[in-house]
Motif scaffolding. Sequence first.
Motif, PDB file in Angstrom:
ATOM      1  N   ILE A  14      -1.509   2.546   5.299  1.00 14.66           N
ATOM      2  CA  ILE A  14      -1.835   2.341   6.718  1.00 14.66           C
ATOM      3  C   ILE A  14      -3.124   1.535   6.851  1.00 14.66           C
ATOM      4  CG2 ILE A  14      -2.565   3.510   8.841  1.00 14.66           C
ATOM      5  CD1 ILE A  14      -0.546   5.756   8.031  1.00 14.66           C
ATOM      6  N   LYS A  15      -4.131   1.884   6.071  1.00 17.39           N
ATOM      7  CA  LYS A  15      -5.406   1.142   6.098  1.00 17.39           C
ATOM      8  C   LYS A  15      -5.157  -0.328   5.784  1.00 17.39           C
ATOM      9  CE  LYS A  15     -10.056   1.175   4.044  1.00 17.39           C
ATOM     10  NZ  LYS A  15     -10.144  -0.225   3.647  1.00 17.39           N
ATOM     11  N   VAL A 159       1.906  -8.734  -2.771  1.00 16.32           N
ATOM     12  CA  VAL A 159       1.510  -7.839  -1.678  1.00 16.32           C
ATOM     13  C   VAL A 159       0.102  -7.294  -1.903  1.00 16.32           C
ATOM     14  CG1 VAL A 159       3.915  -7.231  -1.193  1.00 16.32           C
ATOM     15  CG2 VAL A 159       2.545  -5.766  -2.704  1.00 16.32           C
ATOM     16  N   ASP A 160      -0.446  -6.667  -0.852  1.00  6.63           N
ATOM     17  CA  ASP A 160      -1.809  -6.138  -0.926  1.00  6.63           C
ATOM     18  C   ASP A 160      -1.868  -4.681  -1.350  1.00  6.63           C
ATOM     19  OD1 ASP A 160      -3.027  -8.583   0.152  1.00  6.63           O
ATOM     20  OD2 ASP A 160      -1.932  -8.032   1.976  1.00  6.63           O
ATOM     21  N   TYR A 161      -0.773  -3.944  -1.167  1.00  3.98           N
ATOM     22  CA  TYR A 161      -0.741  -2.528  -1.555  1.00  3.98           C
ATOM     23  C   TYR A 161       0.684  -2.163  -1.961  1.00  3.98           C
ATOM     24  CZ  TYR A 161      -1.285   2.483  -1.675  1.00  3.98           C
ATOM     25  OH  TYR A 161      -1.296   3.786  -2.099  1.00  3.98           O
ATOM     26  N   VAL A 162       0.800  -1.407  -3.061  1.00  4.63           N
ATOM     27  CA  VAL A 162       2.097  -0.927  -3.530  1.00  4.63           C
ATOM     28  C   VAL A 162       2.076   0.599  -3.486  1.00  4.63           C
ATOM     29  CG1 VAL A 162       3.767  -0.881  -5.415  1.00  4.63           C
ATOM     30  CG2 VAL A 162       2.364  -2.929  -5.048  1.00  4.63           C
ATOM     31  N   ALA A 163       3.006   1.174  -2.740  1.00  6.92           N
ATOM     32  CA  ALA A 163       3.085   2.637  -2.626  1.00  6.92           C
ATOM     33  C   ALA A 163       3.345   3.268  -3.986  1.00  6.92           C
ATOM     34  CB  ALA A 163       4.196   3.015  -1.656  1.00  6.92           C
ATOM     35  N   GLU A 164       2.791   4.453  -4.183  1.00  2.23           N
ATOM     36  CA  GLU A 164       3.033   5.240  -5.405  1.00  2.23           C
ATOM     37  C   GLU A 164       4.319   6.061  -5.263  1.00  2.23           C
ATOM     38  OE1 GLU A 164       1.240   5.259  -8.209  1.00  2.23           O
ATOM     39  OE2 GLU A 164      -0.212   3.825  -7.430  1.00  2.23           O
TER      40      GLU A 164
END
Length: 192
Positions: A14-15, A159-164
Amino acid sequence: MDQNSFRADVAAAIKCMREGGVILYPTDTVWGIGCDATRSDAVRRVFEIKRRAEAKALITLVDSVGMLCRFVDDPPEVALELAELSTTPCTIVYDHPRGLAPELLAPDGSAGLRLTTESYSRALCAGLRRPVVSTSANVSGDPTPAFYAEIPRAIIEAVDYVAEYRRDDHTPRVSSSVIKISDDCTIKILRR
């Protein structure tokens, strides 16, 4: 994954989206590339990552009928019932979206939104308090990865973030059906 780790993972995603970033995350269907659906800059990056023509609209996820109604003017009652009652993921194309990035709209001005019941994607929408873009984690025209291990390295690195969450999940999943329901309640199946 325990609840604290889940919450931290969702909060980091979300951030990232609040800052205009693009994420890779599990959805109610396949893994998706996503961002805040109200931010044109982020939506344009999703198109770049996928190498997708901007004329091909992207799907957007919402966490509730209330959120859906904030981003669609007067959705047909039959569409709301279908969104709530569908037992499999079902994207509905609506004639009068509002507040979404213009890049998400089809040439006729419509937009595809899906009410997600999957825990991670639903938490993202609820926490962001806005719809989240959801498009398969592949370069446009390439096969859709069935699970995280099949996602191309180039997509992960872009991408900037990859979910765990759900990285080790190998449960077979498929893309949603897509149905257009017009103001006059004409129904057209676009993808089964």
